[in-house]
Design a protein around this motif. Structure first.
Motif, PDB file in Angstrom:
ATOM      1  N   HIS A  55     128.833  13.470 -24.019  1.00 33.35           N
ATOM      2  CA  HIS A  55     128.845  14.486 -22.967  1.00 33.35           C
ATOM      3  C   HIS A  55     127.444  15.086 -22.889  1.00 33.35           C
ATOM      4  CE1 HIS A  55     133.170  14.650 -22.139  1.00 33.35           C
ATOM      5  NE2 HIS A  55     133.364  14.479 -23.441  1.00 33.35           N
ATOM      6  N   LEU A  56     126.849  15.055 -21.704  1.00 31.90           N
ATOM      7  CA  LEU A  56     125.497  15.582 -21.523  1.00 31.90           C
ATOM      8  C   LEU A  56     125.528  16.737 -20.532  1.00 31.90           C
ATOM      9  CD1 LEU A  56     122.425  15.464 -21.934  1.00 31.90           C
ATOM     10  CD2 LEU A  56     122.326  13.753 -20.104  1.00 31.90           C
ATOM     11  N   TYR A  57     124.967  17.882 -20.968  1.00 29.72           N
ATOM     12  CA  TYR A  57     124.828  19.066 -20.118  1.00 29.72           C
ATOM     13  C   TYR A  57     123.336  19.278 -19.858  1.00 29.72           C
ATOM     14  CZ  TYR A  57     129.560  20.204 -21.819  1.00 29.72           C
ATOM     15  OH  TYR A  57     130.893  20.179 -22.149  1.00 29.72           O
ATOM     16  N   ARG A  58     122.954  19.478 -18.598  1.00 34.45           N
ATOM     17  CA  ARG A  58     121.565  19.755 -18.235  1.00 34.45           C
ATOM     18  C   ARG A  58     121.523  20.927 -17.263  1.00 34.45           C
ATOM     19  NH1 ARG A  58     117.357  16.661 -18.483  1.00 34.45           N
ATOM     20  NH2 ARG A  58     116.498  18.768 -18.573  1.00 34.45           N
ATOM     21  N   ARG A  62     116.856  22.783 -19.985  1.00 39.03           N
ATOM     22  CA  ARG A  62     117.819  22.927 -21.076  1.00 39.03           C
ATOM     23  C   ARG A  62     118.711  21.689 -21.196  1.00 39.03           C
ATOM     24  NH1 ARG A  62     119.589  28.836 -18.932  1.00 39.03           N
ATOM     25  NH2 ARG A  62     119.327  27.645 -16.998  1.00 39.03           N
ATOM     26  N   THR A  63     119.141  21.422 -22.434  1.00 40.05           N
ATOM     27  CA  THR A  63     119.908  20.212 -22.736  1.00 40.05           C
ATOM     28  C   THR A  63     120.957  20.498 -23.801  1.00 40.05           C
ATOM     29  OG1 THR A  63     117.989  18.784 -22.288  1.00 40.05           O
ATOM     30  CG2 THR A  63     119.777  17.833 -23.587  1.00 40.05           C
ATOM     31  N   ARG A  64     122.102  19.882 -23.648  1.00 36.11           N
ATOM     32  CA  ARG A  64     123.104  19.879 -24.712  1.00 36.11           C
ATOM     33  C   ARG A  64     123.782  18.509 -24.723  1.00 36.11           C
ATOM     34  NH1 ARG A  64     126.146  23.720 -27.661  1.00 36.11           N
ATOM     35  NH2 ARG A  64     128.164  22.956 -28.400  1.00 36.11           N
ATOM     36  N   ILE A  65     123.788  17.866 -25.891  1.00 40.34           N
ATOM     37  CA  ILE A  65     124.490  16.603 -26.079  1.00 40.34           C
ATOM     38  C   ILE A  65     125.651  16.831 -27.034  1.00 40.34           C
ATOM     39  CG2 ILE A  65     124.319  14.209 -26.831  1.00 40.34           C
ATOM     40  CD1 ILE A  65     121.333  14.305 -26.349  1.00 40.34           C
ATOM     41  N   GLU A  66     126.830  16.388 -26.625  1.00 45.86           N
ATOM     42  CA  GLU A  66     128.005  16.455 -27.486  1.00 45.86           C
ATOM     43  C   GLU A  66     128.587  15.052 -27.638  1.00 45.86           C
ATOM     44  OE1 GLU A  66     130.827  19.074 -25.764  1.00 45.86           O
ATOM     45  OE2 GLU A  66     129.684  20.912 -26.180  1.00 45.86           O
ATOM     46  N   SER A  67     129.243  14.810 -28.772  1.00 43.44           N
ATOM     47  CA  SER A  67     129.973  13.561 -28.943  1.00 43.44           C
ATOM     48  C   SER A  67     131.164  13.556 -27.989  1.00 43.44           C
ATOM     49  CB  SER A  67     130.461  13.428 -30.383  1.00 43.44           C
ATOM     50  OG  SER A  67     131.495  14.380 -30.644  1.00 43.44           O
ATOM     51  N   MET A  68     131.801  12.417 -27.858  1.00 45.27           N
ATOM     52  CA  MET A  68     132.966  12.337 -26.987  1.00 45.27           C
ATOM     53  C   MET A  68     134.112  13.198 -27.506  1.00 45.27           C
ATOM     54  SD  MET A  68     131.960  10.609 -24.462  1.00 45.27           S
ATOM     55  CE  MET A  68     133.515  10.367 -23.597  1.00 45.27           C
ATOM     56  N   ASP A  69     134.038  13.611 -28.795  1.00 42.47           N
ATOM     57  CA  ASP A  69     135.040  14.510 -29.377  1.00 42.47           C
ATOM     58  C   ASP A  69     134.659  15.969 -29.203  1.00 42.47           C
ATOM     59  OD1 ASP A  69     136.603  12.372 -30.257  1.00 42.47           O
ATOM     60  OD2 ASP A  69     135.443  12.193 -32.121  1.00 42.47           O
ATOM     61  N   GLY A  70     133.493  16.237 -28.628  1.00 37.72           N
ATOM     62  CA  GLY A  70     133.083  17.610 -28.375  1.00 37.72           C
ATOM     63  C   GLY A  70     132.222  18.239 -29.450  1.00 37.72           C
ATOM     64  N   GLY A 105     117.352   6.283 -22.361  1.00 35.90           N
ATOM     65  CA  GLY A 105     117.968   7.467 -21.772  1.00 35.90           C
ATOM     66  C   GLY A 105     117.175   8.736 -21.887  1.00 35.90           C
ATOM     67  N   ARG A 106     115.918   8.671 -22.346  1.00 37.23           N
ATOM     68  CA  ARG A 106     115.140   9.891 -22.533  1.00 37.23           C
ATOM     69  C   ARG A 106     115.018  10.713 -21.264  1.00 37.23           C
ATOM     70  NH1 ARG A 106     110.746  12.886 -22.248  1.00 37.23           N
ATOM     71  NH2 ARG A 106     109.727  13.656 -24.138  1.00 37.23           N
ATOM     72  N   GLU A 107     114.789  10.061 -20.131  1.00 34.27           N
ATOM     73  CA  GLU A 107     114.550  10.797 -18.895  1.00 34.27           C
ATOM     74  C   GLU A 107     115.785  11.582 -18.449  1.00 34.27           C
ATOM     75  OE1 GLU A 107     111.598  10.951 -18.044  1.00 34.27           O
ATOM     76  OE2 GLU A 107     110.777   9.231 -19.109  1.00 34.27           O
ATOM     77  N   LEU A 108     116.983  11.167 -18.887  1.00 29.64           N
ATOM     78  CA  LEU A 108     118.193  11.897 -18.566  1.00 29.64           C
ATOM     79  C   LEU A 108     118.311  13.151 -19.411  1.00 29.64           C
ATOM     80  CD1 LEU A 108     118.833   8.855 -17.665  1.00 29.64           C
ATOM     81  CD2 LEU A 108     121.232   9.502 -17.908  1.00 29.64           C
ATOM     82  N   VAL A 109     117.762  13.094 -20.633  1.00 27.56           N
ATOM     83  CA  VAL A 109     118.024  14.136 -21.633  1.00 27.56           C
ATOM     84  C   VAL A 109     116.941  15.202 -21.665  1.00 27.56           C
ATOM     85  CG1 VAL A 109     118.324  14.555 -24.114  1.00 27.56           C
ATOM     86  CG2 VAL A 109     119.367  12.545 -23.041  1.00 27.56           C
ATOM     87  N   ILE A 110     115.675  14.797 -21.590  1.00 29.00           N
ATOM     88  CA  ILE A 110     114.561  15.725 -21.786  1.00 29.00           C
ATOM     89  C   ILE A 110     113.653  15.689 -20.552  1.00 29.00           C
ATOM     90  CG2 ILE A 110     112.531  16.275 -23.177  1.00 29.00           C
ATOM     91  CD1 ILE A 110     113.961  15.035 -25.568  1.00 29.00           C
ATOM     92  N   THR A 111     113.396  16.852 -19.995  1.00 25.68           N
ATOM     93  CA  THR A 111     112.489  16.960 -18.853  1.00 25.68           C
ATOM     94  C   THR A 111     111.049  16.961 -19.347  1.00 25.68           C
ATOM     95  OG1 THR A 111     114.101  18.205 -17.554  1.00 25.68           O
ATOM     96  CG2 THR A 111     111.782  18.400 -16.906  1.00 25.68           C
ATOM     97  N   ARG A 112     110.264  16.019 -18.884  1.00 24.11           N
ATOM     98  CA  ARG A 112     108.883  15.908 -19.331  1.00 24.11           C
ATOM     99  C   ARG A 112     108.030  17.060 -18.774  1.00 24.11           C
ATOM    100  NH1 ARG A 112     107.607  11.003 -21.644  1.00 24.11           N
ATOM    101  NH2 ARG A 112     109.027   9.250 -21.260  1.00 24.11           N
ATOM    102  N   PRO A 113     106.943  17.419 -19.480  1.00 23.35           N
ATOM    103  CA  PRO A 113     106.013  18.402 -18.926  1.00 23.35           C
ATOM    104  C   PRO A 113     105.448  17.898 -17.598  1.00 23.35           C
ATOM    105  CG  PRO A 113     105.550  17.977 -21.241  1.00 23.35           C
ATOM    106  CD  PRO A 113     106.553  16.947 -20.816  1.00 23.35           C
ATOM    107  N   VAL A 114     105.130  18.814 -16.710  1.00 20.87           N
ATOM    108  CA  VAL A 114     104.639  18.434 -15.387  1.00 20.87           C
ATOM    109  C   VAL A 114     103.373  17.588 -15.484  1.00 20.87           C
ATOM    110  CG1 VAL A 114     103.715  19.323 -13.221  1.00 20.87           C
ATOM    111  CG2 VAL A 114     105.691  20.427 -14.266  1.00 20.87           C
TER     112      VAL A 114
END
Length: 345
Positions: A55-58, A62-70, A105-114
């Motif tokens: 589970h990915l929250y953006r 900001r970022t939060r990654i959780e396992s499929m179990d939460g 998958g880095r680009e999905l998880v972490i926003t790069r500096p401008v």
């Protein structure tokens, strides 16, 4: 047709709306995945996407990654990062800029500096931005050329970006071997900002170094930590007025209008802020002799590029410069800059 500049502005600071969904990485090869990293001696923070999905929250940076179990796996408020891989109650804590993502998958998880996108030695589009439908949402897709690397060969990467929020919904390597995509996504649904931070006990960089036998950091490291705790822990960016008026111009072709010019005081004084170059508009890569060109753009008749030796040109500064150079002549795209040529300074 959507221009790369519009897509970049939309995605540059991360999703403008809360985004949540299930992301699954893929890798269609048995070849080992190689990576390198460096640290002062502390245990590195290397988040990754689990093969069975997360589970990915953006939201913004900001970022939060959780396992499929939460269970929480990785959390960041955009400046600090907490890695729960080794402990769910006392995560490893470090600055987000020290995090090195492991696997696709880095680009999905972490926003790069401008400045990753505006400096010439990073990725540039290899072709036009195309409109696509993904998970029922209007998206943009673009292929980015690999950045130069002598350490290991690089591949192009294709990004799929949600047009409304700027969230990266898919990342695929140019050879199709690996990547990561949302399998389902919700955009705009409320997310508690508290999900992106951690207020419990942590393992700091200093504690991690000590556990690894590295010992106490140098006095300068301690002084920097004091400054962060007592003065300011945030990045300090201050706009500075600089004189960009050229002191000389090399008109390499007066018929075509191509030229190069050192900006500001003479280069001999050591104070020149940078360079400005122009050529007739072309689809061919623009080979320049030196690194450092932070921004490039195209008008209807010309390609332009500007380099500065200290600092970064933000969007407002670039807009002011463009207005002074060609008022009323709109931006229609951007050339591809390539280091090592003979067309520019």
């Amino acid at each position: 047709m959507t221009e790369w500049v519009e897509m970049l502005v939309t995605m540059a600071d991360g999703p403008k709306q809360p985004v949540h969904g299930v992301v699954v990485p893929y890798r269609n090869t048995d070849e080992p995945w190689r990576f390198s990293y460096g640290s002062y001696g502390e245990e590195p923070v290397l988040p990754r996407l689990r093969h069975d999905g997360v589970h990915l929250y953006r939201w913004g940076r900001r970022t939060r990654i959780e396992s499929m179990d939460g269970d929480p796996l990785f959390v960041s408020d955009g400046e600090t990062a907490w890695d729960f891989t080794s402990s769910s109650e006392r995560p490893r804590c470090t600055e987000l800029r020290s995090v090195q993502f492991l696997g696709p998958g880095r680009e999905l998880v972490i926003t790069r500096p401008v400045n990753h996108w505006v400096r010439n030695h990073h990725a540039r589009p290899t072709g036009p931005v195309t409109d696509v439908d993904f998970l029922g949402r209007r998206c943009w897709s673009v292929e980015l050329a690999p950045r130069e690397s002598r350490a290991m060969p690089r591949l192009s990467v294709r990004l799929v970006v949600d047009a409304a929020s700027g969230a990266v919904l898919g990342q695929h390597s140019g050879d199709g071997v690996d990547g990561a995509v949302y399998m389902e996504v919700a955009v705009g649904s409320p997310i508690d900002p508290a999900l992106f931070t951690w207020n419990g006990p942590v393992v700091t960089d200093a504690e991690s170094r000590a556990q690894a036998g590295r010992g106490v950091p140098r006095r300068s490291d301690g002084a920097m930590q004091w400054f962060r705790e007592n003065i300011n822990a945030e990045p300090m960016h201050v706009p500075v007025l600089m004189d960009f008026t050229p002191r000389m111009v090399d008109l390499s072709d007066d018929e075509s209008g191509a030229f190069s010019a050192p900006l500001g005081p003479s280069r001999e004084s050591g104070d020149s802020p940078g360079w400005l170059i122009r050529r007739p508009r072309s689809q061919e890569p623009w080979r320049v002799k030196t690194h450092g060109f932070q921004v490039a753009w195209s008008t209807r008749e010309f390609d332009w590029a500007c380099a500065i030796y200290r600092g970064t040109l933000d969007a407002a500064a670039v807009a002011i410069l463009q207005h002074q150079l060609h008022p009323g002549d709109p931006i229609v795209g951007a050339p591809q800059l390539v280091f090592g040529g003979s067309d520019g300074p």
